[in-house]
Design an enzyme around this catalytic site. Sequence first.
Site, PDB file in Angstrom:
ATOM      1  N   SER A 121       0.960 -30.506 -35.875  1.00  0.00           N
ATOM      2  CA  SER A 121       2.022 -31.495 -35.730  1.00  0.00           C
ATOM      3  C   SER A 121       1.511 -32.890 -36.024  1.00  0.00           C
ATOM      4  CB  SER A 121       2.573 -31.442 -34.312  1.00  0.00           C
ATOM      5  OG  SER A 121       1.516 -31.360 -33.396  1.00  0.00           O
ATOM      6  N   HIS A 142       5.902 -26.760 -39.637  1.00  0.00           N
ATOM      7  CA  HIS A 142       5.870 -27.276 -38.263  1.00  0.00           C
ATOM      8  C   HIS A 142       7.150 -26.904 -37.515  1.00  0.00           C
ATOM      9  CE1 HIS A 142       5.945 -30.923 -35.383  1.00  0.00           C
ATOM     10  NE2 HIS A 142       5.285 -29.924 -34.846  1.00  0.00           N
ATOM     11  N   GLU A 154       9.678 -28.549 -40.140  1.00  0.00           N
ATOM     12  CA  GLU A 154       9.213 -29.549 -41.097  1.00  0.00           C
ATOM     13  C   GLU A 154       8.244 -28.853 -42.056  1.00  0.00           C
ATOM     14  OE1 GLU A 154       9.356 -33.782 -38.689  1.00  0.00           O
ATOM     15  OE2 GLU A 154       7.679 -32.456 -38.255  1.00  0.00           O
ATOM     16  N   ASN A 192       7.768 -36.082 -34.791  1.00  0.00           N
ATOM     17  CA  ASN A 192       6.788 -36.528 -33.792  1.00  0.00           C
ATOM     18  C   ASN A 192       6.443 -38.008 -33.954  1.00  0.00           C
ATOM     19  OD1 ASN A 192       6.743 -34.043 -32.658  1.00  0.00           O
ATOM     20  ND2 ASN A 192       4.671 -33.503 -33.267  1.00  0.00           N
TER      21      ASN A 192
HETATM   22  N1  3HC Z   1      11.896 -19.693 -25.098  1.00  0.00           N
HETATM   23  C1  3HC Z   1      12.933 -19.048 -25.663  1.00  0.00           C
HETATM   24  N2  3HC Z   1      14.223 -19.368 -25.432  1.00  0.00           N
HETATM   25  C2  3HC Z   1      14.472 -20.370 -24.577  1.00  0.00           C
HETATM   26  C3  3HC Z   1      13.437 -21.075 -23.932  1.00  0.00           C
HETATM   27  C4  3HC Z   1      12.092 -20.707 -24.224  1.00  0.00           C
HETATM   28  N3  3HC Z   1      11.049 -21.333 -23.681  1.00  0.00           N
HETATM   29  N4  3HC Z   1      13.992 -22.024 -23.135  1.00  0.00           N
HETATM   30  C5  3HC Z   1      15.327 -21.915 -23.274  1.00  0.00           C
HETATM   31  N5  3HC Z   1      15.602 -20.917 -24.142  1.00  0.00           N
HETATM   32  C6  3HC Z   1      16.933 -20.521 -24.619  1.00  0.00           C
HETATM   33  C7  3HC Z   1      17.755 -19.893 -23.533  1.00  0.00           C
HETATM   34  O1  3HC Z   1      17.554 -18.498 -23.481  1.00  0.00           O
HETATM   35  C8  3HC Z   1      19.165 -20.233 -24.007  1.00  0.00           C
HETATM   36  O2  3HC Z   1      19.528 -19.333 -25.047  1.00  0.00           O
HETATM   37  P1  3HC Z   1      21.066 -18.928 -25.306  1.00  0.00           P
HETATM   38  O3  3HC Z   1      21.821 -20.215 -25.511  1.00  0.00           O
HETATM   39  O4  3HC Z   1      20.982 -18.086 -26.545  1.00  0.00           O
HETATM   40  O5  3HC Z   1      21.485 -18.203 -24.081  1.00  0.00           O
HETATM   41  C9  3HC Z   1      19.027 -21.628 -24.623  1.00  0.00           C
HETATM   42  O6  3HC Z   1      17.639 -21.730 -24.954  1.00  0.00           O
HETATM   43  C10 3HC Z   1      19.407 -22.715 -23.665  1.00  0.00           C
HETATM   44  O7  3HC Z   1      18.606 -22.568 -22.490  1.00  0.00           O
HETATM   45  P2  3HC Z   1      19.061 -22.938 -21.010  1.00  0.00           P
HETATM   46  O8  3HC Z   1      20.547 -22.771 -20.889  1.00  0.00           O
HETATM   47  O9  3HC Z   1      18.181 -22.198 -20.047  1.00  0.00           O
HETATM   48  O10 3HC Z   1      18.619 -24.417 -20.823  1.00  0.00           O
HETATM   49  P3  3HC Z   1      19.038 -25.702 -21.607  1.00  0.00           P
HETATM   50  O11 3HC Z   1      20.420 -25.635 -22.121  1.00  0.00           O
HETATM   51  O12 3HC Z   1      18.611 -26.774 -20.703  1.00  0.00           O
HETATM   52  O13 3HC Z   1      18.077 -25.690 -22.893  1.00  0.00           O
HETATM   53  C11 3HC Z   1      16.133 -26.340 -23.997  1.00  0.00           C
HETATM   54  C12 3HC Z   1      16.703 -25.629 -22.791  1.00  0.00           C
HETATM   55  C13 3HC Z   1      16.508 -25.598 -25.286  1.00  0.00           C
HETATM   56  C14 3HC Z   1      14.618 -26.352 -23.845  1.00  0.00           C
HETATM   57  C15 3HC Z   1      16.735 -27.796 -24.044  1.00  0.00           C
HETATM   58  O14 3HC Z   1      16.527 -28.434 -22.817  1.00  0.00           O
HETATM   59  C16 3HC Z   1      16.172 -28.660 -25.139  1.00  0.00           C
HETATM   60  O15 3HC Z   1      16.604 -28.598 -26.282  1.00  0.00           O
HETATM   61  N6  3HC Z   1      15.185 -29.515 -24.791  1.00  0.00           N
HETATM   62  C17 3HC Z   1      14.534 -30.399 -25.734  1.00  0.00           C
HETATM   63  C18 3HC Z   1      13.453 -29.641 -26.450  1.00  0.00           C
HETATM   64  C19 3HC Z   1      12.738 -30.494 -27.471  1.00  0.00           C
HETATM   65  O16 3HC Z   1      12.961 -31.677 -27.634  1.00  0.00           O
HETATM   66  N7  3HC Z   1      11.801 -29.852 -28.210  1.00  0.00           N
HETATM   67  C20 3HC Z   1      10.990 -30.525 -29.166  1.00  0.00           C
HETATM   68  C21 3HC Z   1       9.699 -30.908 -28.541  1.00  0.00           C
HETATM   69  S1  3HC Z   1       8.602 -31.706 -29.668  1.00  0.00           S
HETATM   70  C22 3HC Z   1       7.840 -30.437 -30.440  1.00  0.00           C
HETATM   71  O17 3HC Z   1       8.016 -29.272 -30.164  1.00  0.00           O
HETATM   72  C23 3HC Z   1       6.884 -30.806 -31.503  1.00  0.00           C
HETATM   73  C24 3HC Z   1       5.521 -30.241 -31.216  1.00  0.00           C
HETATM   74  O18 3HC Z   1       4.684 -30.596 -32.279  1.00  0.00           O
HETATM   75  C25 3HC Z   1       4.949 -30.701 -29.919  1.00  0.00           C
END
Ligand code: 3HC
Length: 293
Positions: A121, A142, A154, A192
């Site tokens: 990343s 990514h 990405e 990022n």
């Molecule tokens: N693994 C697999 N599926 C997951 C999961 C996980 N860890 N966490 C949640 N889910 C799924 C659930 O099963 C659910 O699926 P469905 O809609 O098909 O039933 C869906 O995601 C929504 O989950 P929840 O209802 O339990 O919870 P939320 O609606 O709060 O969603 C979330 C959880 C998707 C994590 C949401 O809070 C979100 O989008 N958060 C922001 C995440 C983000 O910004 N990610 C980017 C981070 S930066 C990055 O990754 C870059 C790297 O380089 C570090």
Amino acid sequence: MARELNEVGVVGLGTMGAGIAEVLARAGLSVTAVEVSEGALARGRAHVEQSTDRAVARGKLDAAERDAIFERIRFSSSLEDLADAELVIEAVPERMELKAEVFAELDKICPPDTILATNTSSLSVTELSVVTGRPSKVIGMHFFNPAPVMKLVEVVQTVVTEPSVVEDVEALAERLGKVDVTIGDRAGFIANALLFGYLNHAVAMYENRYASREDIDAAMRLGCGLPMGPLALMDLIGIDTAYEILDTMYKQSRNRLHAPSPVIKQMMTAGLLGRKSGRGFYSYAEPGSAEVV
Ligand code: 3HC
């Protein structure tokens, strides 16, 4: 026309690698998932089990489909098992020396037309490409955490990545149900580079005791409509991963926005790595869980 990639490998089954292996197997590809030790392999497998079980519990997947996903993933502790892969995605920890070592090994094992992709990343894809004898077949792919949910991939091309390799990887991302954006090789790429200045600022606000963690997170969720507040997101990403990303971006750009807030390093040293270790800015019922206690 893009080459259809069906035999793929994933190296490193931490949070991202396990999620990527699941995404690939869900899309019908045959996946060889490699980790260094039996213990790490078991943790990677448990991660995929947890994620697919959750989908079954929510009625998004039936038990037969879940079993079919597992039939398509071969778990292995040997890189040699990637000798037939058309594409390998590396997702080992965010440290250049580790990734370079994996790429050099893969270069010896895989046929010359195998595409070597990195899920880095923030590290330089170009620097990684030149440890291999095939820099034109090296690309960034990514994914975002959680990989099965987040829609973006990405695609990172270096100045020597072959256009046909870019096309193959873009076509694959679409087959996985993702949306791809293709960019050049710069630390942090698009998402990022924009996200981590904000996350770092939120940590500084907490560290300076300007506001509580709950209030910082509530402000961004309820005031700005984000799905998660920044400190909860840091815990999801992993404090160690967040530190490595910020540190790399800071070293490359010297932009103070990316100078890691001191507490991030302290948390990393103390083993407060976020959800994966059971404690970060928040505490979790058990490591890996999303349930805050
Ligand atoms: N693994 C697999 N599926 C997951 C999961 C996980 N860890 N966490 C949640 N889910 C799924 C659930 O099963 C659910 O699926 P469905 O809609 O098909 O039933 C869906 O995601 C929504 O989950 P929840 O209802 O339990 O919870 P939320 O609606 O709060 O969603 C979330 C959880 C998707 C994590 C949401 O809070 C979100 O989008 N958060 C922001 C995440 C983000 O910004 N990610 C980017 C981070 S930066 C990055 O990754 C870059 C790297 O380089 C570090």
